[in-house]
Motif scaffolding. Sequence first.
Motif, mmCIF file in Angstrom:
data_model
loop_
_atom_site.group_PDB
_atom_site.id
_atom_site.type_symbol
_atom_site.label_atom_id
_atom_site.label_comp_id
_atom_site.label_asym_id
_atom_site.label_seq_id
_atom_site.Cartn_x
_atom_site.Cartn_y
_atom_site.Cartn_z
ATOM 1 N N ILE A 18 0.810 -1.223 0.000
ATOM 2 C CA ILE A 18 0.000 0.000 0.000
ATOM 3 C C ILE A 18 0.842 1.271 0.000
ATOM 4 O O ILE A 18 0.316 2.367 0.171
ATOM 5 C CB ILE A 18 -0.954 0.035 1.210
ATOM 6 N N THR A 19 2.166 1.141 -0.190
ATOM 7 C CA THR A 19 3.036 2.305 -0.263
ATOM 8 C C THR A 19 4.002 2.154 -1.424
ATOM 9 O O THR A 19 4.212 1.054 -1.945
ATOM 10 C CB THR A 19 3.866 2.497 1.027
ATOM 11 N N ALA A 20 4.592 3.267 -1.809
ATOM 12 C CA ALA A 20 5.765 3.283 -2.678
ATOM 13 C C ALA A 20 6.784 4.193 -2.018
ATOM 14 O O ALA A 20 6.447 4.999 -1.140
ATOM 15 C CB ALA A 20 5.402 3.772 -4.076
ATOM 16 N N HIS A 21 8.044 4.078 -2.417
ATOM 17 C CA HIS A 21 9.081 4.881 -1.775
ATOM 18 C C HIS A 21 10.216 5.168 -2.748
ATOM 19 O O HIS A 21 10.335 4.540 -3.798
ATOM 20 C CB HIS A 21 9.618 4.175 -0.524
ATOM 21 N N THR A 22 11.054 6.110 -2.373
ATOM 22 C CA THR A 22 12.252 6.422 -3.144
ATOM 23 C C THR A 22 13.306 6.992 -2.214
ATOM 24 O O THR A 22 13.002 7.773 -1.312
ATOM 25 C CB THR A 22 11.963 7.426 -4.279
ATOM 26 N N ALA A 23 14.533 6.585 -2.420
ATOM 27 C CA ALA A 23 15.648 7.219 -1.715
ATOM 28 C C ALA A 23 15.946 8.564 -2.363
ATOM 29 O O ALA A 23 15.645 8.784 -3.547
ATOM 30 C CB ALA A 23 16.882 6.326 -1.766
ATOM 31 N N ILE A 24 16.542 9.455 -1.599
ATOM 32 C CA ILE A 24 16.976 10.751 -2.104
ATOM 33 C C ILE A 24 18.500 10.765 -2.090
ATOM 34 O O ILE A 24 19.128 10.785 -1.023
ATOM 35 C CB ILE A 24 16.430 11.908 -1.238
ATOM 36 N N VAL A 25 19.109 10.730 -3.257
ATOM 37 C CA VAL A 25 20.573 10.679 -3.354
ATOM 38 C C VAL A 25 21.078 12.105 -3.585
ATOM 39 O O VAL A 25 21.444 12.493 -4.695
ATOM 40 C CB VAL A 25 21.024 9.723 -4.473
ATOM 41 N N ASP A 26 21.073 12.882 -2.520
ATOM 42 C CA ASP A 26 21.466 14.287 -2.603
ATOM 43 C C ASP A 26 22.785 14.558 -1.885
ATOM 44 O O ASP A 26 23.124 15.707 -1.607
ATOM 45 C CB ASP A 26 20.363 15.179 -2.018
ATOM 46 N N PHE A 27 23.543 13.492 -1.601
ATOM 47 C CA PHE A 27 24.749 13.620 -0.790
ATOM 48 C C PHE A 27 25.992 13.151 -1.537
ATOM 49 O O PHE A 27 27.058 12.962 -0.919
ATOM 50 C CB PHE A 27 24.593 12.809 0.505
ATOM 51 N N LYS A 28 25.886 12.958 -2.870
ATOM 52 C CA LYS A 28 27.013 12.418 -3.632
ATOM 53 C C LYS A 28 28.286 13.221 -3.427
ATOM 54 O O LYS A 28 29.382 12.679 -3.262
ATOM 55 C CB LYS A 28 26.671 12.383 -5.124
ATOM 56 N N GLU A 29 28.152 14.555 -3.444
ATOM 57 C CA GLU A 29 29.321 15.420 -3.413
ATOM 58 C C GLU A 29 30.059 15.352 -2.078
ATOM 59 O O GLU A 29 31.233 15.700 -2.000
ATOM 60 C CB GLU A 29 28.918 16.863 -3.706
ATOM 61 N N THR A 30 29.384 14.927 -1.012
ATOM 62 C CA THR A 30 30.036 14.882 0.296
ATOM 63 C C THR A 30 30.950 13.676 0.441
ATOM 64 O O THR A 30 31.842 13.675 1.296
ATOM 65 C CB THR A 30 28.999 14.848 1.427
ATOM 66 N N GLY A 31 30.722 12.642 -0.366
ATOM 67 C CA GLY A 31 31.546 11.442 -0.272
ATOM 68 C C GLY A 31 31.273 10.588 0.941
ATOM 69 O O GLY A 31 32.005 9.631 1.222
ATOM 70 N N GLU A 32 30.193 10.877 1.676
ATOM 71 C CA GLU A 32 29.897 10.107 2.874
ATOM 72 C C GLU A 32 29.256 8.767 2.521
ATOM 73 O O GLU A 32 28.695 8.583 1.451
ATOM 74 C CB GLU A 32 28.969 10.902 3.787
ATOM 75 N N ARG A 33 29.344 7.856 3.472
ATOM 76 C CA ARG A 33 28.796 6.522 3.287
ATOM 77 C C ARG A 33 27.318 6.482 3.660
ATOM 78 O O ARG A 33 26.912 7.024 4.685
ATOM 79 C CB ARG A 33 29.569 5.526 4.148
#
Length: 366
Positions: free
Chosen positions: A327-342
């Motif tokens: 009954i749900t859908a979801h998506t990750a937000i990949v807005d941290f690429k430039e920081t290089g964090e894990r």
Amino acid sequence: MATTTATVSEVTPSLRLRPRNDEEAKAIEEYRYSHLLPHFSQDRYPPLQPFDHVDPGHRALTLPNPRAFLDGATRTAELTPRLGTEVTGINLAELDSSGRDQLALEVARRGLVVFRDQQDFIDRGPDFYREWGRHFGRLHIHPTSGHPAGYPEVHLVYRDANSTFNFEIDESVTTTSWHSDVSYELQPPGLTTFFLLSSPDTGGDTLFTSQVSTLRRLSPQFIAFLRTLKAVHSGFEQADFSRSGRRGATVRREPVEHIHPVVRRHPVTGEEALYVNKQFTRRIVGLKREESETILKFLFDHIDKSADNQARVKWRPHTVVLWDNRITAHTAIVDFKETGERRHGARITPQAERPIPALDGLDLNA
């Protein structure tokens, strides 16, 4: 939590995180969850076989108080009126069988439940994760993702400064990719458990949307039409993505596609929900190409743009999130690429029943 990152070799299907130098080797050794880093085995699996699924939420319906497991909570708060509850003060790892049944019902009713302060749960490790997940259904082994060595039932997401093992399409202007997990399976997941073992200081949130609400916002006439439709959900694109050398270059089980109702009914609550997603739904059965593409584009846009049906989970250390994939859908937000964090997450994915059509008598085999 900012972390020192290590690179990943993408040369062989038996991938593990591999340091480029002594400094990165030390970083991996010192990483608290290094035993849960992605591994891509050479194992191959036969096609999944149908099985009988009984949702544990059914058992909770018979209880005098099906929310008794929340009695010890220090705080509960609705994330939005339509979707999501946040809970503090409950140790998920200590729930007994009845408490887990009640949890399943609560997730079915709210779609999404966020539990804070769950270090005990997370630190109990992969044997516990499997035992936990099996209470809710047969555990799914993902055909292409990384998993901790020896624990293929634990699906991992992973990105750092040098590598990613996620199903990401870089050519898009946005990183959002709405989906219901592995909806291409004959019996897709029901209740799912997910947590981050390491996360960036900011960013990397997850968006959820209520497919019950996205359906209800449509006109009654259009909903009646959608109930008559069924759609093809396909895993071939995801498999091809891995076969191209990305994610881990491994396909452990041959891809499948299956037909599901466009509107499904939840087996416990009886609620109807829209059941299409941009990542895996390919076409509507029986319609001409232009007709199918027009309807799916409208529905995908509706899911994407309906912020009033959505909830955003901001990750904090030791957060465990449960949602109902039906009954749900979801998506990750990949807005941290430039920081290089894990960003390193683990998902426990029990399968549920074959989707039940909202329209009685809809033939999914034709």
